[in-house]
Design a protein around this motif. Structure first.
Motif, PDB file in Angstrom:
ATOM      1  N   THR A  95       0.865  -1.189   0.000  1.00 15.67           N
ATOM      2  CA  THR A  95       0.000   0.000   0.000  1.00 15.67           C
ATOM      3  C   THR A  95       0.903   1.242   0.000  1.00 15.67           C
ATOM      4  OG1 THR A  95       0.004   0.259   2.406  1.00 15.67           O
ATOM      5  CG2 THR A  95      -1.690  -1.184   1.511  1.00 15.67           C
ATOM      6  N   GLY A  96       0.293   2.400  -0.155  1.00  9.90           N
ATOM      7  CA  GLY A  96       1.065   3.637  -0.030  1.00  9.90           C
ATOM      8  C   GLY A  96       1.605   3.794   1.387  1.00  9.90           C
ATOM      9  N   MET A  97       0.773   3.440   2.389  1.00 12.01           N
ATOM     10  CA  MET A  97       1.241   3.557   3.774  1.00 12.01           C
ATOM     11  C   MET A  97       2.366   2.577   4.058  1.00 12.01           C
ATOM     12  SD  MET A  97       0.109   6.133   5.242  1.00 12.01           S
ATOM     13  CE  MET A  97       0.981   5.751   6.747  1.00 12.01           C
ATOM     14  N   TYR A 121      -1.178  13.887   3.812  1.00  8.92           N
ATOM     15  CA  TYR A 121      -2.150  12.820   4.021  1.00  8.92           C
ATOM     16  C   TYR A 121      -2.182  12.439   5.502  1.00  8.92           C
ATOM     17  CZ  TYR A 121      -4.213   8.211   4.036  1.00  8.92           C
ATOM     18  OH  TYR A 121      -4.989   7.129   4.342  1.00  8.92           O
ATOM     19  N   GLU A 164       4.205  17.041   0.394  1.00 13.73           N
ATOM     20  CA  GLU A 164       3.325  16.751  -0.740  1.00 13.73           C
ATOM     21  C   GLU A 164       3.143  18.046  -1.502  1.00 13.73           C
ATOM     22  OE1 GLU A 164      -0.509  15.215   0.486  1.00 13.73           O
ATOM     23  OE2 GLU A 164       0.450  13.731   1.773  1.00 13.73           O
ATOM     24  N   ASN A 168      -2.675  17.554   0.402  1.00  9.50           N
ATOM     25  CA  ASN A 168      -3.975  16.939   0.605  1.00  9.50           C
ATOM     26  C   ASN A 168      -4.613  17.506   1.884  1.00  9.50           C
ATOM     27  OD1 ASN A 168      -6.112  15.167   0.712  1.00  9.50           O
ATOM     28  ND2 ASN A 168      -4.888  13.332   1.043  1.00  9.50           N
ATOM     29  N   ASP A 193       6.009  13.087  -1.729  1.00 14.02           N
ATOM     30  CA  ASP A 193       4.872  12.218  -2.030  1.00 14.02           C
ATOM     31  C   ASP A 193       4.206  12.822  -3.265  1.00 14.02           C
ATOM     32  OD1 ASP A 193       2.386  11.006  -2.218  1.00 14.02           O
ATOM     33  OD2 ASP A 193       2.122  10.825  -0.053  1.00 14.02           O
ATOM     34  N   THR A 195       1.955  11.473  -5.213  1.00 13.74           N
ATOM     35  CA  THR A 195       0.755  10.689  -5.535  1.00 13.74           C
ATOM     36  C   THR A 195      -0.258  11.478  -6.366  1.00 13.74           C
ATOM     37  OG1 THR A 195       1.012   9.350  -3.554  1.00 13.74           O
ATOM     38  CG2 THR A 195      -1.220   9.534  -4.426  1.00 13.74           C
ATOM     39  N   PHE A 196      -0.467  12.768  -6.035  1.00 11.02           N
ATOM     40  CA  PHE A 196      -1.521  13.532  -6.697  1.00 11.02           C
ATOM     41  C   PHE A 196      -1.215  13.751  -8.185  1.00 11.02           C
ATOM     42  CE2 PHE A 196      -3.938  16.040  -3.175  1.00 11.02           C
ATOM     43  CZ  PHE A 196      -4.186  14.844  -2.515  1.00 11.02           C
ATOM     44  N   SER A 215       1.433   6.466  -3.518  1.00 12.71           N
ATOM     45  CA  SER A 215       0.355   5.521  -3.318  1.00 12.71           C
ATOM     46  C   SER A 215      -0.110   5.212  -4.738  1.00 12.71           C
ATOM     47  CB  SER A 215      -0.778   6.144  -2.496  1.00 12.71           C
ATOM     48  OG  SER A 215      -1.930   5.332  -2.609  1.00 12.71           O
ATOM     49  N   THR A 217      -2.236   3.160  -5.452  1.00 12.45           N
ATOM     50  CA  THR A 217      -3.685   2.991  -5.264  1.00 12.45           C
ATOM     51  C   THR A 217      -4.471   4.070  -6.024  1.00 12.45           C
ATOM     52  OG1 THR A 217      -3.121   2.346  -2.989  1.00 12.45           O
ATOM     53  CG2 THR A 217      -5.428   2.853  -3.424  1.00 12.45           C
ATOM     54  N   LYS A 218      -3.866   5.232  -6.171  1.00  9.97           N
ATOM     55  CA  LYS A 218      -4.563   6.401  -6.710  1.00  9.97           C
ATOM     56  C   LYS A 218      -4.418   6.436  -8.244  1.00  9.97           C
ATOM     57  CE  LYS A 218      -5.348   7.641  -2.378  1.00  9.97           C
ATOM     58  NZ  LYS A 218      -4.806   6.514  -1.652  1.00  9.97           N
ATOM     59  N   LEU A 227      -4.597  -1.760  -4.160  1.00 14.14           N
ATOM     60  CA  LEU A 227      -3.829  -0.982  -3.185  1.00 14.14           C
ATOM     61  C   LEU A 227      -2.360  -1.196  -3.538  1.00 14.14           C
ATOM     62  CD1 LEU A 227      -5.647  -2.054   0.093  1.00 14.14           C
ATOM     63  CD2 LEU A 227      -5.635   0.251  -0.843  1.00 14.14           C
ATOM     64  N   GLY A 228      -1.573  -0.152  -3.450  1.00 12.82           N
ATOM     65  CA  GLY A 228      -0.146  -0.327  -3.736  1.00 12.82           C
ATOM     66  C   GLY A 228       0.635   0.919  -3.401  1.00 12.82           C
ATOM     67  N   LEU A 347      -8.917   8.744  -4.546  1.00 16.98           N
ATOM     68  CA  LEU A 347      -8.786   9.824  -5.530  1.00 16.98           C
ATOM     69  C   LEU A 347      -8.010   9.288  -6.725  1.00 16.98           C
ATOM     70  CD1 LEU A 347      -5.592  11.099  -5.359  1.00 16.98           C
ATOM     71  CD2 LEU A 347      -6.437  11.627  -3.091  1.00 16.98           C
TER      72      LEU A 347
HETATM   73  C1  LIG Z   1      -1.087  11.654  -0.847  1.00 12.24           C
HETATM   74  C2  LIG Z   1      -1.258  10.277  -0.261  1.00 12.24           C
HETATM   75  N1  LIG Z   1      -0.178   9.577   0.107  1.00 12.24           N
HETATM   76  C3  LIG Z   1      -0.281   8.332   0.633  1.00 12.24           C
HETATM   77  C4  LIG Z   1      -1.520   7.733   0.832  1.00 12.24           C
HETATM   78  C5  LIG Z   1      -1.608   6.343   1.429  1.00 12.24           C
HETATM   79  O1  LIG Z   1      -1.868   5.415   0.415  1.00 12.24           O
HETATM   80  P1  LIG Z   1      -2.617   4.021   0.613  1.00 12.24           P
HETATM   81  O2  LIG Z   1      -4.064   4.307   0.891  1.00 12.24           O
HETATM   82  O3  LIG Z   1      -2.358   3.309  -0.674  1.00 12.24           O
HETATM   83  O4  LIG Z   1      -1.972   3.321   1.784  1.00 12.24           O
HETATM   84  C6  LIG Z   1      -2.668   8.435   0.462  1.00 12.24           C
HETATM   85  C7  LIG Z   1      -4.002   7.814   0.658  1.00 12.24           C
HETATM   86  O5  LIG Z   1      -5.030   8.455   0.524  1.00 12.24           O
HETATM   87  C8  LIG Z   1      -2.533   9.736  -0.096  1.00 12.24           C
HETATM   88  O6  LIG Z   1      -3.617  10.470  -0.461  1.00 12.24           O
END
Ligand SMILES: Cc1ncc(COP(=O)(O)O)c(C=O)c1O
Length: 407
Positions: A95-97, A121, A164, A168, A193, A195-196, A215, A217-218, A227-228, A347
């Motif tokens: 997962t991202g976490m 996040y 980030e 977020n 991060d 991710t966005f 993440s 996942t997004k 999830l990743g 998202l």
């Molecule tokens: C910017 C950002 N980083 C990390 C995460 C964590 O990712 P995950 O839900 O895949 O564990 C999220 C989850 O919403 C996120 O929005």
């Protein structure tokens, strides 16, 4: 390690199809890191759904022994992500976490100091404040959107900085080059991060980041199906440390999720372009609406950090932050009334999503702290999907009318 594994990727390529010169992003997103399956010619990397890999003799194997350590499908995704970021293969996690956890356990020791952007996040803050603080890691939050405040927080030495951009859920930007310079001057590594925006819209290594975190996942997978997480670095030593902790913690990406993410990557550039143009159309509509107090989208005229957005980002991304007049009652009525925008905590997917950060993702923060960070009671975060933008605008128009009744 002996050569070619039947059915497994050979040494992952770093970008273009074999024999071709370095290719553009869209080409790398389809071919980067992949080769046709050497056993069957299958154009897609197979899903190597196998826990273990048979060895010819003790220590004689083809590069794969046990999927908690590494797996051929996951290795293909790692090479593909590396090729998009201009970096060696990524380290992909469950997962991202899990990526954030691997990062922190790999790079922090007792007594270290972390400086984190104060709008990130919620799970990142939770990990730092509620878990790592028990291991004598000091955590200080600073306004990453203000270079002066960020530099001041780094007047003292630190080991790690996490930011980030956009953040977020406010979408405030961090000047990545300035953040990297201040982090390095304090002896810290800068983690972005991304991710966005994904590698399609922003390349943090170009601005001095030491680690890029996703993440997946997004938007990277993009279909609400997996999830990743992923960690990228240009430093081989850091990557080795990430791999060791991932294997030891037991937090690898699964082969099936890796395969779906490889599929998602092929359309990443197209999807991010559509997310961005539709989000901008939605933001322009909202900016004119009387029930809206404030709208944020990095490429919207009047965005306070518009110059930085154009310097650092290739497009605006798919998120829109909108502050409704009428506080929590209006926001709750709004999120109940949308139809195209589903009320859900993710998202970057094909489906448009809406969340109310004050009572959902950022509900852990006390109200005064939320207000100080710009996460007002009426703030709604939209993840603008791939539906027809006119339908999305019509959906929001109707939901705003419904929210009006709740005022
Ligand atoms: C910017 C950002 N980083 C990390 C995460 C964590 O990712 P995950 O839900 O895949 O564990 C999220 C989850 O919403 C996120 O929005």
């Amino acid at each position: 390690m002996s050569p070619a594994t039947p059915g497994a990727p050979s040494a992952p390529t770093q970008g273009a199809p074999t024999g071709a010169p370095a290719a553009a992003f869209a080409t790398r997103s389809i071919h980067g890191g992949r080769t046709p399956d050497p056993t069957t010619g299958a154009i897609l990397t197979p899903i190597h759904q196998s826990t273990t890999f048979v060895q010819d003799g003790v220590g004689e194997h083809r590069g794969y022994t046990y999927s908690r350590d590494t797996n051929p499908t996951v290795a293909t995704l790692e090479a593909a992500l590396g090729s998009l970021e201009g970096a060696p293969p990524a380290v992909c996690t469950a997962t991202g976490m899990a990526a954030t956890s691997v990062l922190c356990l790999a790079l922090l020791s007792a007594g270290d100091r972390v400086v984190v952007g104060e709008v990130v996040y919620g799970g990142t803050t939770r990990l730092l404040r509620r878990v790592l603080s028990r291991f004598d890691v000091r955590v200080d939050a600073a306004d990453a959107s203000d270079p002066v405040a960020w530099r001041a927080a780094l007047a003292e030495p630190a080991a790690l900085c996490i930011v980030e951009s956009p953040a977020n859920p406010t979408l405030a930007l961090c000047d990545l080059a300035a953040a990297a310079e201040a982090a390095h001057a304090a002896g810290a590594r800068l983690v972005v991060d991304n991710t966005f925006l994904t590698p399609a819209l922003q390349s943090p290594f170009e601005f001095g980041a030491d680690v890029v975190l996703y993440s997946t996942t997004k938007s990277i997978e993009g279909h609400n199906a997996t999830l990743g997480g992923a960690l990228l670095s240009r430093d081989a030593d850091l990557l080795e440390r990430f791999r060791l902790v991932r294997k030891t913690l037991g937090a690898p990406q699964s082969p099936f999720e890796a395969w779906l993410t490889l599929r998602g990557l092929k359309t990443l550039e197209l999807r991010m372009a559509r997310h961005s143009s539709s989000a901008l159309a939605v933001a322009r509509f909202l900016a004119e609406h009387p029930a809206v107090a404030r709208v944020a989208h990095p490429f919207l005229d009047g965005f306070p950090q518009a110059e930085l957005a154009r310097r650092q980002q290739r497009d605006g991304g798919g998120l829109v932050a909108v502050e409704l007049t009428g506080g929590v009652p209006a926001a709750h009525a709004f999120v109940r009334a949308t139809r195209c925008f589903a009320l859900a905590e993710n998202l970057g997917s094909a489906e448009s999503l809406v969340t109310h950060p004050a009572t959902m993702t950022h509900g852990d923060l006390d109200p005064a702290e939320r207000a100080r960070l710009g996460i007002g009671d009426g703030l709604v975060r939209l993840s603008v999907g791939l539906e027809d933008p006119a339908d999305l605008v019509a959906d929001l128009d109707r939901a705003l009318a419904a929210a009006g009744g709740a005022r």
